[in-house]
Enzyme design. Structure first.
Site, PDB file in Angstrom:
ATOM      1  N   THR A  24      20.144  44.205  43.586  1.00  0.00           N
ATOM      2  CA  THR A  24      19.387  45.185  44.385  1.00  0.00           C
ATOM      3  C   THR A  24      20.294  45.885  45.391  1.00  0.00           C
ATOM      4  O   THR A  24      20.307  47.114  45.495  1.00  0.00           O
ATOM      5  CB  THR A  24      18.260  44.467  45.158  1.00  0.00           C
ATOM      6  OG1 THR A  24      17.399  43.823  44.229  1.00  0.00           O
ATOM      7  CG2 THR A  24      17.455  45.449  45.993  1.00  0.00           C
TER       8      THR A  24
ATOM      9  N   VAL B 108      28.329  41.602  53.628  1.00  0.00           N
ATOM     10  CA  VAL B 108      26.888  41.524  53.940  1.00  0.00           C
ATOM     11  C   VAL B 108      26.247  40.418  53.096  1.00  0.00           C
ATOM     12  O   VAL B 108      25.027  40.378  52.952  1.00  0.00           O
ATOM     13  CB  VAL B 108      26.164  42.881  53.689  1.00  0.00           C
ATOM     14  CG1 VAL B 108      26.558  43.912  54.733  1.00  0.00           C
ATOM     15  CG2 VAL B 108      26.424  43.410  52.279  1.00  0.00           C
ATOM     16  N   ALA B 109      27.069  39.533  52.527  1.00  0.00           N
ATOM     17  CA  ALA B 109      26.557  38.462  51.662  1.00  0.00           C
ATOM     18  C   ALA B 109      26.234  37.220  52.513  1.00  0.00           C
ATOM     19  O   ALA B 109      25.165  37.155  53.150  1.00  0.00           O
ATOM     20  CB  ALA B 109      27.573  38.162  50.571  1.00  0.00           C
ATOM     21  N   ARG B 110      27.150  36.301  52.557  1.00  0.00           N
ATOM     22  CA  ARG B 110      27.050  35.119  53.412  1.00  0.00           C
ATOM     23  C   ARG B 110      28.461  34.803  53.903  1.00  0.00           C
ATOM     24  O   ARG B 110      29.434  34.966  53.155  1.00  0.00           O
ATOM     25  CB  ARG B 110      26.499  33.920  52.633  1.00  0.00           C
ATOM     26  CG  ARG B 110      25.005  33.993  52.310  1.00  0.00           C
ATOM     27  CD  ARG B 110      24.146  33.798  53.547  1.00  0.00           C
ATOM     28  NE  ARG B 110      22.729  33.756  53.242  1.00  0.00           N
ATOM     29  CZ  ARG B 110      21.908  34.824  53.299  1.00  0.00           C
ATOM     30  NH1 ARG B 110      22.386  35.998  53.660  1.00  0.00           N
ATOM     31  NH2 ARG B 110      20.627  34.687  53.027  1.00  0.00           N
TER      32      ARG B 110
ATOM     33  N   ASP C 168      28.621  41.297  58.657  1.00  0.00           N
ATOM     34  CA  ASP C 168      27.238  41.089  59.103  1.00  0.00           C
ATOM     35  C   ASP C 168      26.843  39.628  58.915  1.00  0.00           C
ATOM     36  O   ASP C 168      25.967  39.122  59.600  1.00  0.00           O
ATOM     37  CB  ASP C 168      26.299  41.989  58.282  1.00  0.00           C
ATOM     38  CG  ASP C 168      24.876  41.974  58.813  1.00  0.00           C
ATOM     39  OD1 ASP C 168      24.684  42.274  60.012  1.00  0.00           O
ATOM     40  OD2 ASP C 168      23.944  41.640  58.045  1.00  0.00           O
TER      41      ASP C 168
ATOM     42  N   GLU D  53      26.166  31.096  62.679  1.00  0.00           N
ATOM     43  CA  GLU D  53      25.328  32.137  63.279  1.00  0.00           C
ATOM     44  C   GLU D  53      24.418  31.511  64.337  1.00  0.00           C
ATOM     45  O   GLU D  53      23.773  30.502  64.036  1.00  0.00           O
ATOM     46  CB  GLU D  53      24.510  32.831  62.194  1.00  0.00           C
ATOM     47  CG  GLU D  53      25.429  33.579  61.202  1.00  0.00           C
ATOM     48  CD  GLU D  53      24.681  34.420  60.170  1.00  0.00           C
ATOM     49  OE1 GLU D  53      23.434  34.421  60.184  1.00  0.00           O
ATOM     50  OE2 GLU D  53      25.333  35.074  59.370  1.00  0.00           O
TER      51      GLU D  53
ATOM     52  N   HIS E  27      23.987  39.818  61.813  1.00  0.00           N
ATOM     53  CA  HIS E  27      23.142  39.613  60.622  1.00  0.00           C
ATOM     54  C   HIS E  27      21.875  40.490  60.689  1.00  0.00           C
ATOM     55  O   HIS E  27      20.749  39.988  60.674  1.00  0.00           O
ATOM     56  CB  HIS E  27      22.760  38.130  60.457  1.00  0.00           C
ATOM     57  CG  HIS E  27      22.506  37.780  59.018  1.00  0.00           C
ATOM     58  ND1 HIS E  27      22.928  36.617  58.427  1.00  0.00           N
ATOM     59  CD2 HIS E  27      21.865  38.461  58.025  1.00  0.00           C
ATOM     60  CE1 HIS E  27      22.562  36.582  57.162  1.00  0.00           C
ATOM     61  NE2 HIS E  27      21.914  37.701  56.890  1.00  0.00           N
ATOM     62  N   VAL E  28      22.130  41.781  60.776  1.00  0.00           N
ATOM     63  CA  VAL E  28      21.018  42.740  60.914  1.00  0.00           C
ATOM     64  C   VAL E  28      21.055  43.850  59.855  1.00  0.00           C
ATOM     65  O   VAL E  28      20.314  44.826  59.967  1.00  0.00           O
ATOM     66  CB  VAL E  28      21.027  43.403  62.311  1.00  0.00           C
ATOM     67  CG1 VAL E  28      20.595  42.432  63.384  1.00  0.00           C
ATOM     68  CG2 VAL E  28      22.415  43.977  62.630  1.00  0.00           C
TER      69      VAL E  28
ATOM     70  N   ALA F 177      19.794  44.057  57.139  1.00  0.00           N
ATOM     71  CA  ALA F 177      18.507  44.240  56.447  1.00  0.00           C
ATOM     72  C   ALA F 177      17.366  44.586  57.400  1.00  0.00           C
ATOM     73  O   ALA F 177      16.224  44.762  56.966  1.00  0.00           O
ATOM     74  CB  ALA F 177      18.145  42.966  55.693  1.00  0.00           C
TER      75      ALA F 177
HETATM   76  P1  NDP Z   1      20.432  40.098  43.527  1.00  0.00           P
HETATM   77  O1  NDP Z   1      20.030  38.798  42.966  1.00  0.00           O
HETATM   78  O2  NDP Z   1      19.624  41.299  43.226  1.00  0.00           O
HETATM   79  O3  NDP Z   1      21.944  40.421  43.044  1.00  0.00           O
HETATM   80  C1  NDP Z   1      22.967  39.480  43.101  1.00  0.00           C
HETATM   81  C2  NDP Z   1      24.172  40.048  42.358  1.00  0.00           C
HETATM   82  O4  NDP Z   1      25.285  39.176  42.563  1.00  0.00           O
HETATM   83  C3  NDP Z   1      23.977  40.151  40.835  1.00  0.00           C
HETATM   84  O5  NDP Z   1      24.466  41.401  40.369  1.00  0.00           O
HETATM   85  C4  NDP Z   1      24.836  39.023  40.286  1.00  0.00           C
HETATM   86  O6  NDP Z   1      25.381  39.264  39.005  1.00  0.00           O
HETATM   87  C5  NDP Z   1      25.942  39.002  41.313  1.00  0.00           C
HETATM   88  N1  NDP Z   1      26.720  37.782  41.303  1.00  0.00           N
HETATM   89  C6  NDP Z   1      26.307  36.496  41.196  1.00  0.00           C
HETATM   90  N2  NDP Z   1      27.352  35.663  41.179  1.00  0.00           N
HETATM   91  C7  NDP Z   1      28.465  36.448  41.274  1.00  0.00           C
HETATM   92  C8  NDP Z   1      29.861  36.185  41.294  1.00  0.00           C
HETATM   93  N3  NDP Z   1      30.335  34.935  41.178  1.00  0.00           N
HETATM   94  N4  NDP Z   1      30.696  37.223  41.423  1.00  0.00           N
HETATM   95  C9  NDP Z   1      30.241  38.500  41.517  1.00  0.00           C
HETATM   96  N5  NDP Z   1      28.929  38.814  41.485  1.00  0.00           N
HETATM   97  C10 NDP Z   1      28.063  37.789  41.359  1.00  0.00           C
HETATM   98  O7  NDP Z   1      20.563  39.889  45.079  1.00  0.00           O
HETATM   99  P2  NDP Z   1      20.452  40.946  46.283  1.00  0.00           P
HETATM  100  O8  NDP Z   1      21.245  42.148  45.941  1.00  0.00           O
HETATM  101  O9  NDP Z   1      19.040  41.114  46.671  1.00  0.00           O
HETATM  102  O10 NDP Z   1      21.161  40.112  47.466  1.00  0.00           O
HETATM  103  C11 NDP Z   1      22.473  39.626  47.293  1.00  0.00           C
HETATM  104  C12 NDP Z   1      22.851  38.680  48.414  1.00  0.00           C
HETATM  105  O11 NDP Z   1      23.034  39.414  49.607  1.00  0.00           O
HETATM  106  C13 NDP Z   1      21.813  37.611  48.765  1.00  0.00           C
HETATM  107  O12 NDP Z   1      21.932  36.481  47.939  1.00  0.00           O
HETATM  108  C14 NDP Z   1      22.093  37.311  50.212  1.00  0.00           C
HETATM  109  O13 NDP Z   1      23.010  36.248  50.324  1.00  0.00           O
HETATM  110  C15 NDP Z   1      22.722  38.588  50.733  1.00  0.00           C
HETATM  111  N6  NDP Z   1      21.799  39.339  51.594  1.00  0.00           N
HETATM  112  C16 NDP Z   1      22.189  39.615  52.876  1.00  0.00           C
HETATM  113  C17 NDP Z   1      21.389  40.366  53.703  1.00  0.00           C
HETATM  114  C18 NDP Z   1      21.810  40.652  55.099  1.00  0.00           C
HETATM  115  O14 NDP Z   1      20.941  40.814  55.941  1.00  0.00           O
HETATM  116  N7  NDP Z   1      23.097  40.741  55.378  1.00  0.00           N
HETATM  117  C19 NDP Z   1      20.079  40.873  53.265  1.00  0.00           C
HETATM  118  C20 NDP Z   1      19.766  40.539  51.904  1.00  0.00           C
HETATM  119  C21 NDP Z   1      20.615  39.805  51.105  1.00  0.00           C
HETATM  120  P3  NDP Z   1      24.458  39.520  37.688  1.00  0.00           P
HETATM  121  O15 NDP Z   1      23.805  40.856  37.920  1.00  0.00           O
HETATM  122  O16 NDP Z   1      25.409  39.554  36.556  1.00  0.00           O
HETATM  123  O17 NDP Z   1      23.489  38.387  37.653  1.00  0.00           O
HETATM  124  C1  7N6 Z   2      16.502  38.726  57.303  1.00  0.00           C
HETATM  125  C2  7N6 Z   2      17.314  39.048  56.041  1.00  0.00           C
HETATM  126  C3  7N6 Z   2      18.634  37.837  53.184  1.00  0.00           C
HETATM  127  O1  7N6 Z   2      19.232  37.011  52.495  1.00  0.00           O
HETATM  128  O2  7N6 Z   2      20.350  37.542  54.791  1.00  0.00           O
HETATM  129  C4  7N6 Z   2      19.162  38.198  54.552  1.00  0.00           C
HETATM  130  O3  7N6 Z   2      17.614  38.417  52.779  1.00  0.00           O
HETATM  131  C5  7N6 Z   2      18.241  37.925  55.697  1.00  0.00           C
HETATM  132  C6  7N6 Z   2      15.866  39.939  57.900  1.00  0.00           C
END
Ligand code: NDP
Ligand code: 7N6
Length: 308
Positions: free
Chosen positions: A145, A224-226, A250, A255, A274-275, A277
């Protein structure tokens, strides 16, 4: 599966106001109430939560209000049969907009001027410091996404977009998709590397000293992952030795990021708490996901976004 109560755990307050969440979840013939850690759960309970608790395993279904569910023990959920759903799918605008903000700040030097503003400082950056995003390459690691939202926006800005995902499957507006074992090659020519993959056993420590060495000296890392996807010492060293040009973070290893952490005052870093989103309609987006799933349960269908 039957739903007899929707319980909003108080930890949801980390993402949005509890009252707004409760109000947005109303509309079914089941009570919606906020709960703390003193409450027990039973079959028929749907728990909406930010953080995991052992007690939730007695409920029928637990919904995490984040896309990332790395804090939940999926194996335990599978063993107990408690359903676990996450919130992927709702961050396709918020996080990508934030990421484009970081990229624009680095290219146009906005973060530098904002830092100087408090001193009424008219100093201009060196002639060769600013650049345009147009024509630069961004490597998007994770094409779900969030990654797709970044790719669409970067492509619209005239950037050269490449990406990395587990499957290696093609993605719209991404010129070339690599698999994780090709990460070194994927980052080699990129001006920006953006991490938006989940934290898993495979991704923990994925960005280490060797990967930072493989990046261009004028490149920027965005996380913006973890936090633990990046090796903390390796990144701090890479910034100090100018192995890379800068980083926007982020997601952090701890945290809140401790007050004495060197990143706070690092001139090559942008730190946000961590904002990425954040949005004033987060409660509505979560409620739409949960309500769709309640309706699916009522129709005897399987849950969307089920991860265990
Ligand atoms: P999705 O599940 O939609 O997408 C995850 C993507 O990561 C997929 O394309 C997947 O591949 C890919 N992936 C998985 N493993 C690997 C790897 N080893 N190397 C490269 N790519 C990989 O998740 P979202 O996009 O919704 O969210 C992703 C992450 O972002 C969350 O898990 C969360 O940790 C973080 N996040 C952070 C936020 C913030 O506030 N900073 C807000 C929301 C999310 P494939 O398509 O092939 O399965
Ligand atoms: C909180 C979003 C997620 O994984 O890291 C984000 O969705 C937290 C507003």
């Amino acid at each position: 599966m039957d739903i007899a109560r929707i319980a909003v755990h108080e930890s949801v307050a980390k993402a949005c106001p509890l009252e707004a969440m409760v109000a947005a979840l109303e509309g079914f013939d089941v009570p919606v109430e906020t709960v703390g850690d003193d409450v027990t759960f039973d079959a028929g309970d749907c728990v909406v939560t930010f953080s995991p608790r052992d007690a939730f395993l007695d409920a029928t279904w637990v919904h995490g209000v984040r896309a990332g569910y790395d804090e939940f023990d999926v194996d335990v959920y599978e063993a107990t049969g408690t359903a676990l759903t996450n919130s992927t799918g709702i961050h396709g605008d918020t996080v990508p907009e934030t990421v484009i903000g970081y990229l624009t700040a680095f290219a146009r030097r906005l973060h530098v001027y904002r830092d100087r503003q408090g001193d009424s400082d008219w100093t201009q950056e060196p002639y060769d410091a600013p650049f345009t995003l147009t024509g630069e390459q961004v490597c998007v690691v994770g094409l779900g996404t969030i990654g797709q939202g970044i790719a669409d926006r970067a492509d619209a800005l005239g950037m050269d977009v490449i990406g990395v995902r587990r499957s290696g499957a093609p993605a719209e507006n991404v010129e070339r998709v690599y698999t994780p074992d090709e990460l070194d090659s994927a980052v080699a020519d990129a001006r920006f590397v953006v991490l938006c993959c989940p934290l898993t056993e495979e991704t923990e420590g994925m960005v280490d000293a060797a990967l930072l060495e493989a990046m261009r000296a004028d490149s920027y890392l965005v996380n913006v992952a973890r936090g633990p996807v990046v090796v903390e010492d390796a990144l701090l060293n890479a910034l100090d030795t100018e192995t890379i040009a800068g980083a926007a973070l982020d997601a952090h290893w701890e945290e809140p990021l401790p007050g004495d952490h060197p990143l706070w005052n690092h001139e090559s870093a942008i730190v946000t708490p961590h904002v990425a989103a954040s949005t004033s309609r987060y409660h509505e987006d979560i409620a739409a996901l949960v309500k769709e799933n309640v309706e699916r349960v009522m129709r005897g269908e399987s849950l969307r976004n089920r991860v265990a």
